[in-house]
Design a protein around this motif. Sequence first.
Motif, PDB file in Angstrom:
ATOM      1  N   VAL A 163     -25.306 -34.529  -8.423  1.00 40.89           N
ATOM      2  CA  VAL A 163     -26.608 -34.146  -8.154  1.00 40.89           C
ATOM      3  C   VAL A 163     -27.073 -33.575  -7.013  1.00 40.89           C
ATOM      4  N   SER A 164     -28.304 -31.817  -7.006  1.00 42.90           N
ATOM      5  CA  SER A 164     -28.975 -32.304  -5.978  1.00 42.90           C
ATOM      6  C   SER A 164     -29.793 -31.010  -6.448  1.00 42.90           C
ATOM      7  N   ASN A 165     -31.118 -31.499  -6.258  1.00 44.82           N
ATOM      8  CA  ASN A 165     -31.966 -29.643  -6.156  1.00 44.82           C
ATOM      9  C   ASN A 165     -31.536 -28.538  -5.041  1.00 44.82           C
ATOM     10  N   HIS A 166     -31.924 -27.441  -5.096  1.00 36.95           N
ATOM     11  CA  HIS A 166     -31.554 -26.326  -4.503  1.00 36.95           C
ATOM     12  C   HIS A 166     -32.527 -25.818  -4.010  1.00 36.95           C
ATOM     13  N   THR A 167     -32.613 -25.444  -2.405  1.00 39.17           N
ATOM     14  CA  THR A 167     -33.243 -24.580  -2.143  1.00 39.17           C
ATOM     15  C   THR A 167     -32.461 -23.443  -1.616  1.00 39.17           C
ATOM     16  N   SER A 168     -31.597 -23.357  -1.082  1.00 37.11           N
ATOM     17  CA  SER A 168     -30.638 -22.818  -0.716  1.00 37.11           C
ATOM     18  C   SER A 168     -28.990 -23.097  -0.279  1.00 37.11           C
ATOM     19  N   MET A 169     -28.507 -22.012  -0.276  1.00 35.24           N
ATOM     20  CA  MET A 169     -26.400 -22.402  -0.121  1.00 35.24           C
ATOM     21  C   MET A 169     -26.668 -23.279   1.054  1.00 35.24           C
ATOM     22  N   ILE A 170     -27.177 -23.493   2.526  1.00 33.21           N
ATOM     23  CA  ILE A 170     -27.081 -24.162   3.534  1.00 33.21           C
ATOM     24  C   ILE A 170     -27.227 -25.553   2.493  1.00 33.21           C
ATOM     25  N   ASP A 171     -27.802 -25.842   1.432  1.00 37.01           N
ATOM     26  CA  ASP A 171     -27.735 -27.222   0.896  1.00 37.01           C
ATOM     27  C   ASP A 171     -26.609 -28.338   0.902  1.00 37.01           C
ATOM     28  N   TYR A 172     -25.524 -27.101   0.686  1.00 42.86           N
ATOM     29  CA  TYR A 172     -24.015 -27.485   1.116  1.00 42.86           C
ATOM     30  C   TYR A 172     -23.062 -28.284   2.001  1.00 42.86           C
ATOM     31  N   ALA A 173     -24.286 -26.910   2.581  1.00 43.11           N
ATOM     32  CA  ALA A 173     -23.657 -27.422   4.210  1.00 43.11           C
ATOM     33  C   ALA A 173     -24.603 -28.899   5.200  1.00 43.11           C
ATOM     34  N   LEU A 174     -25.239 -28.788   3.993  1.00 43.43           N
ATOM     35  CA  LEU A 174     -26.061 -30.102   4.844  1.00 43.43           C
ATOM     36  C   LEU A 174     -25.114 -31.531   4.137  1.00 43.43           C
ATOM     37  N   ILE A 175     -24.923 -31.285   3.521  1.00 42.84           N
ATOM     38  CA  ILE A 175     -24.107 -32.314   2.596  1.00 42.84           C
ATOM     39  C   ILE A 175     -23.188 -32.680   2.561  1.00 42.84           C
ATOM     40  N   CYS A 176     -22.023 -31.236   2.772  1.00 41.91           N
ATOM     41  CA  CYS A 176     -20.127 -31.443   3.139  1.00 41.91           C
ATOM     42  C   CYS A 176     -20.156 -31.795   4.145  1.00 41.91           C
ATOM     43  N   SER A 177     -21.399 -31.345   5.530  1.00 38.87           N
ATOM     44  CA  SER A 177     -20.915 -31.777   6.337  1.00 38.87           C
ATOM     45  C   SER A 177     -21.298 -33.474   6.979  1.00 38.87           C
ATOM     46  N   LEU A 178     -21.363 -34.672   6.362  1.00 39.39           N
ATOM     47  CA  LEU A 178     -20.929 -35.697   5.886  1.00 39.39           C
ATOM     48  C   LEU A 178     -19.706 -36.286   4.977  1.00 39.39           C
ATOM     49  N   ILE A 230     -33.122 -33.171  -1.117  1.00 42.63           N
ATOM     50  CA  ILE A 230     -33.115 -33.092   0.205  1.00 42.63           C
ATOM     51  C   ILE A 230     -34.375 -31.726   0.335  1.00 42.63           C
ATOM     52  N   LYS A 231     -35.308 -32.449   1.245  1.00 51.84           N
ATOM     53  CA  LYS A 231     -36.524 -31.863   1.010  1.00 51.84           C
ATOM     54  C   LYS A 231     -36.572 -31.256   3.084  1.00 51.84           C
ATOM     55  N   TYR A 232     -37.171 -29.917   3.255  1.00 50.75           N
ATOM     56  CA  TYR A 232     -37.635 -29.429   4.330  1.00 50.75           C
ATOM     57  C   TYR A 232     -38.450 -29.800   4.957  1.00 50.75           C
ATOM     58  N   ASN A 233     -38.197 -30.010   6.521  1.00 53.37           N
ATOM     59  CA  ASN A 233     -39.738 -29.750   6.755  1.00 53.37           C
ATOM     60  C   ASN A 233     -39.829 -28.109   7.380  1.00 53.37           C
ATOM     61  N   LYS A 234     -41.242 -27.485   7.047  1.00 52.52           N
ATOM     62  CA  LYS A 234     -41.123 -26.397   6.889  1.00 52.52           C
ATOM     63  C   LYS A 234     -41.816 -26.476   8.732  1.00 52.52           C
ATOM     64  N   ILE A 235     -41.185 -26.664   9.784  1.00 52.26           N
ATOM     65  CA  ILE A 235     -42.404 -26.519  10.869  1.00 52.26           C
ATOM     66  C   ILE A 235     -41.868 -25.860  11.722  1.00 52.26           C
ATOM     67  N   PHE A 236     -40.509 -25.841  11.727  1.00 49.63           N
ATOM     68  CA  PHE A 236     -39.757 -24.529  12.690  1.00 49.63           C
ATOM     69  C   PHE A 236     -39.458 -23.362  11.439  1.00 49.63           C
ATOM     70  N   VAL A 237     -39.625 -23.575  10.918  1.00 45.53           N
ATOM     71  CA  VAL A 237     -38.409 -22.666   9.928  1.00 45.53           C
ATOM     72  C   VAL A 237     -38.231 -22.878   8.652  1.00 45.53           C
ATOM     73  N   ASP A 238     -38.645 -21.657   7.154  1.00 45.74           N
ATOM     74  CA  ASP A 238     -38.730 -21.945   5.917  1.00 45.74           C
ATOM     75  C   ASP A 238     -37.609 -21.914   5.065  1.00 45.74           C
TER      76      ASP A 238
END
Length: 454
Positions: A199-214, A305-313
């Motif tokens: 189970v994971s927190n959810h920010t966008s559909m790209i959350d799945y891409a981040l985890i599934c790429s591993l 999952i935590k995103y760094n907003k330095i370049f993009v939100d």
Amino acid sequence: MSKIEKRKSLDTTLPTLVAKKRGDTSRACSGDLGERSAETIEDIYVEAETRRLHKIKSTFSSGSVPSQSSQALRDLLNISNLLADGASAIVDDSFLRCFARHPDEPWNFTPYLWPVWVIGVFVRHFILFPLRLVSLVLFILLTLMVFFPLSFLMKPSPLKSKLERKLVQVLPKLFLMSWSAVVRYHGPMPVPAPGRVWVSNHTSMIDYALICSLTPFAAIMQLHSGWIAFLQTRLLTSLGCLWFNRTEAKDRSLVVRRMKEHVFNPDAVPLLIFPEGTCVNNEYTVLFKRGAFDIPNTTVCPVAIKYNKIFVDAFHNSKKESFSTYLLKLMSSWAVVADVWFLEPQQRLEGESADEFAARVQKMIADKAKLRVVPWDGYLKYYNLGTKNPGLIEKRRKVSASCHMDGYLKYYNLGTKNPGLIEKRRKVFADVLKTHLPGAHQTIPEEEEPKKVI
């Protein structure tokens, strides 16, 4: 009252009160908001609010002058609605903060920084973006040219399933490449085993891409339309992903049954669930649904999952932009930076309810990703009474204005000598309420247009 008791109260009190207003004792006992369609829920709220307004109107429309003791009580009751509206405004504000995107801080306002910003905009939009887009489309087409012949020509077998999963796992890596993603993984690698669910927190559909790429994961997601639906139904189905429509109770009940079967299947791909049920802005975490935590003899593996907003939100506000527009924004940024933590697996303690278990896992994820826990159900974002029942809000304002003006002006007999004064002040009061009184619905506020920054 403990935090767990407050959580249970939020889940059950509102549906129970609404059901009691209708005289429906069976629904009052159940308190299950998720088993009803969106239209049914809105009808119940509209009927309950209409009855409340009618009762207020009939109570304050009587012309009798109260005694001095009852007048003090009546004056207090006169402001109770304003106090309730003020409280609801606070609730609305804390709820809507979970889905608001904060504008970027400008840094190109000086003469020596502005040329650097212009160069950066040119590089991102006219060099990096075309290269990323062409590379993404080209590699996806090559992957599909291998996947579909393999899917149609080979007979069902363990080898075919393994090859399909390997090819599908290429897609998340291609998307991460198109964003120049920098993802840091922390903790032990996920170990698939029967009876385990992630189970994971959810920010966008790209959350799945981040985890599934591993490592490949099956997911439970909302079924979308367009090219996203094509990827979901044609490719991700090979991983055993489960799709549903959040507004259909039948879909949700079917997914719950299939989820239990999937978790204990030794040959199935590990299951990933986003229990919030909606995208949140990566600063808060809303109520975790109990589905994944109510399966007996199941080990829950939290992922933060935590995103760094330095370049993009990386927050995707589906009410403001399509997913395609969102992807183009990511591809025209410098990079997507994120951290993913695989936390210690958790099991349900003896005597612990599913809600308590969900709250404990949610706190683990929030502490690691530095998120704020709020008790609101994310599904409330999709129920908007103001859109389908605009007359209800206007009726509420008029009745409230009439009740308050009658409650104060009639006591002092101003209408006897100045009959036009009451009507004039009532109109002024109604205009004030129309401007400041919060409505009976929740909408995402319009965001300010951010300044152009890099």
